[in-house]
Enzyme design. Structure first.
Site, mmCIF file in Angstrom:
data_model
loop_
_atom_site.group_PDB
_atom_site.id
_atom_site.type_symbol
_atom_site.label_atom_id
_atom_site.label_comp_id
_atom_site.label_asym_id
_atom_site.label_seq_id
_atom_site.Cartn_x
_atom_site.Cartn_y
_atom_site.Cartn_z
ATOM 1 N N ASP A 22 37.225 -46.094 9.209
ATOM 2 C CA ASP A 22 38.140 -44.597 8.915
ATOM 3 C C ASP A 22 37.544 -43.013 9.519
ATOM 4 O OD1 ASP A 22 38.904 -46.935 7.375
ATOM 5 O OD2 ASP A 22 39.554 -46.354 5.820
ATOM 6 N N GLU B 89 27.941 -50.488 -0.917
ATOM 7 C CA GLU B 89 29.710 -50.083 0.301
ATOM 8 C C GLU B 89 28.654 -50.047 1.560
ATOM 9 O OE1 GLU B 89 34.023 -48.226 0.901
ATOM 10 O OE2 GLU B 89 32.644 -47.801 -0.342
#
Length: 423
Positions: free
Chosen positions: A157, A379
């Protein structure tokens, strides 16, 4: 099942909704497109039926034009749990953006784990439509490469590769970020970045999801994964007794366009290209390493030299840094601006194996497993220290750990988890 496998399996069980798996219960409470593909790679070792269900659920939300949406919203999840939610997109139960096409490779892997010709036969035409959409509706540059119209479509992103193309995009205002309720601000994109993301998404939505706006970029990672997906489609076609040559030709065309358009021989690297300006974006990000997944990549030796050199130090750090370690803007903890991600490490490891770098692949695989377990399946992780960042019990980290363990050449000890923050 040993302790490591049990921990990874528990993460996937905890994030299972009954028809699909959320990346995490708090931060990402819906189904994400490329997450589900990576999750299927791991689920096939626990329950091939669940892996098939994961992919079927995603493709049940496929649009009539062939696109596979990057989010499929869970109707049982409160609308305020995630922004931008379903009311923002005006697209029913999905978003209108896409993510990298790793699904064909996942479908083939699931089939190989537990052959199911009916599953392949059902998914094959959906995969064909998906790839056709990317090739026809997204060739904004006219060179045979897919263009992304939003940073979220890259899956990476807030990569520094997008900064230049985003600089002229106005900031949206009047929205509430939900991600900061579940993650440290220092680990997440900045408010300015998020404001530009929302503005781009709203503009694309308002165009009816057809007109490319202020951000049009050819990403080497996305296109390398499309070429690899076509190679997987050739194998799927052969399993079904269908012609496979067209898929191999499609893969070769994308690979050729990648080398002709995005490869910089002086730098030994694949850079993204801003279609609006025609210029390469000379930021060394992990997306430029993903063409290693292509087994016939002619420039693989030069790219491997960059991967093991000072910018990425592959084999000498934890995982694969998402950004150039030598760059002034490297940030070891902020989302895609430096940390290592298990899916990128897993993909690069596949590339190493395809180019005969077995010792380096084994070392990388062992590190990915050790880091995942020690950080509670974080993550992402600091490539220099191995410290976990982002949310914990992250689904693709757990799933790809299971996949690595299944190969039998990764260290299979029960690693001690890292201590809680502040201890």
């Amino acid at each position: 099942m040993n302790v490591t496998r049990e921990r990874a399996a528990a993460v996937l069980a905890g994030n299972w909704l009954g028809a699909s798996t959320v990346p995490s219960r708090g931060l990402y409470p819906h189904q994400w497109s490329w997450d589900s593909a990576f999750i299927a790679f791991g689920l096939r070792h626990l329950s091939p039926g669940r892996a098939r269900r994961e992919l079927r659920t995603l493709f049940a939300a496929q649009w009539p034009d062939g696109r596979v949406p990057h989010i499929v919203f869970d109707p049982a999840t409160p609308p305020e749990a995630y922004f931008p939610g379903p009311s923002f997109w005006h697209a029913g139960r999905t978003s209108g953006l896409v993510q990298p096409p790793v699904h064909a490779r996942a479908a083939l892997a699931v089939h190989k784990a537990d052959p199911d010709r009916e599953f392949l036969a059902t998914l094959y035409p959906k995969l064909v439509a998906w790839h056709d959409y990317l090739r026809t509706c997204r060739d904004a540059g006219g060179r045979g490469l897919v263009a992304i119209v939003h940073p979220w479509e890259s899956g990476m992103d807030n990569s520094p590769a997008w900064d230049e193309a985003l600089a002229h995009v106005p900031l949206a205002t009047g929205f509430v970020r939900r991600d900061l309720q579940h993650g440290e601000a220092g680990d997440r994109p900045s408010d300015d970045d998020y404001g530009r993301y929302v503005r781009l998404a709203a503009a694309y939505r308002d165009s009816g999801y057809t007109a490319a706006g202020d951000f049009v970029v050819e990403d080497p990672g996305f296109n390398a994964l499309l070429a690899d997906a076509e190679l997987a489609m050739a194998e799927i076609a052969e399993e079904l007794g269908l012609p496979a040559a067209g898929h191999r030709e499609a893969a070769a065309r994308v690979e050729k366009a990648l080398e002709e358009t995005l490869w910089d021989s002086a730098a030994g690297f694949f850079f993204a290209r801003d279609v609006r300006t025609g210029s390469l974006i000379r930021e060394h990000t992990c997306a430029g390493l993903l063409p290693l997944v292509l087994p016939d990549l002619a420039v693989a030796p030069a790219l491997l030299a960059t991967a093991t050199g000072p910018r990425f130090r592959l084999g000498r750090v934890h995982g694969v840094p998402s950004y150039d370690l030598t760059a002034p803007g490297f940030d070891a903890g902020r989302y895609w601006r430096g940390p290592s991600w298990s899916n990128v490490g897993w993909l690069v490891r596949q590339g190493l194996l395809r180019h005969g770098e077995h010792a380096l692949a084994a070392s990388l695989g062992e590190d990915l497993v050790e880091t995942a377990v020690r950080t509670g399946f974080a993550e992402y992780a600091d490539p220099l220290t191995g410290a976990g960042h982002g949310t914990r019990s992250f689904s693709w980290t757990a799933a790809l750990t299971l996949d690595l363990l299944s190969e039998g050449n990764c260290d299979n000890r029960g690693f001690a988890p890292e201590p809680p923050s502040g201890s």
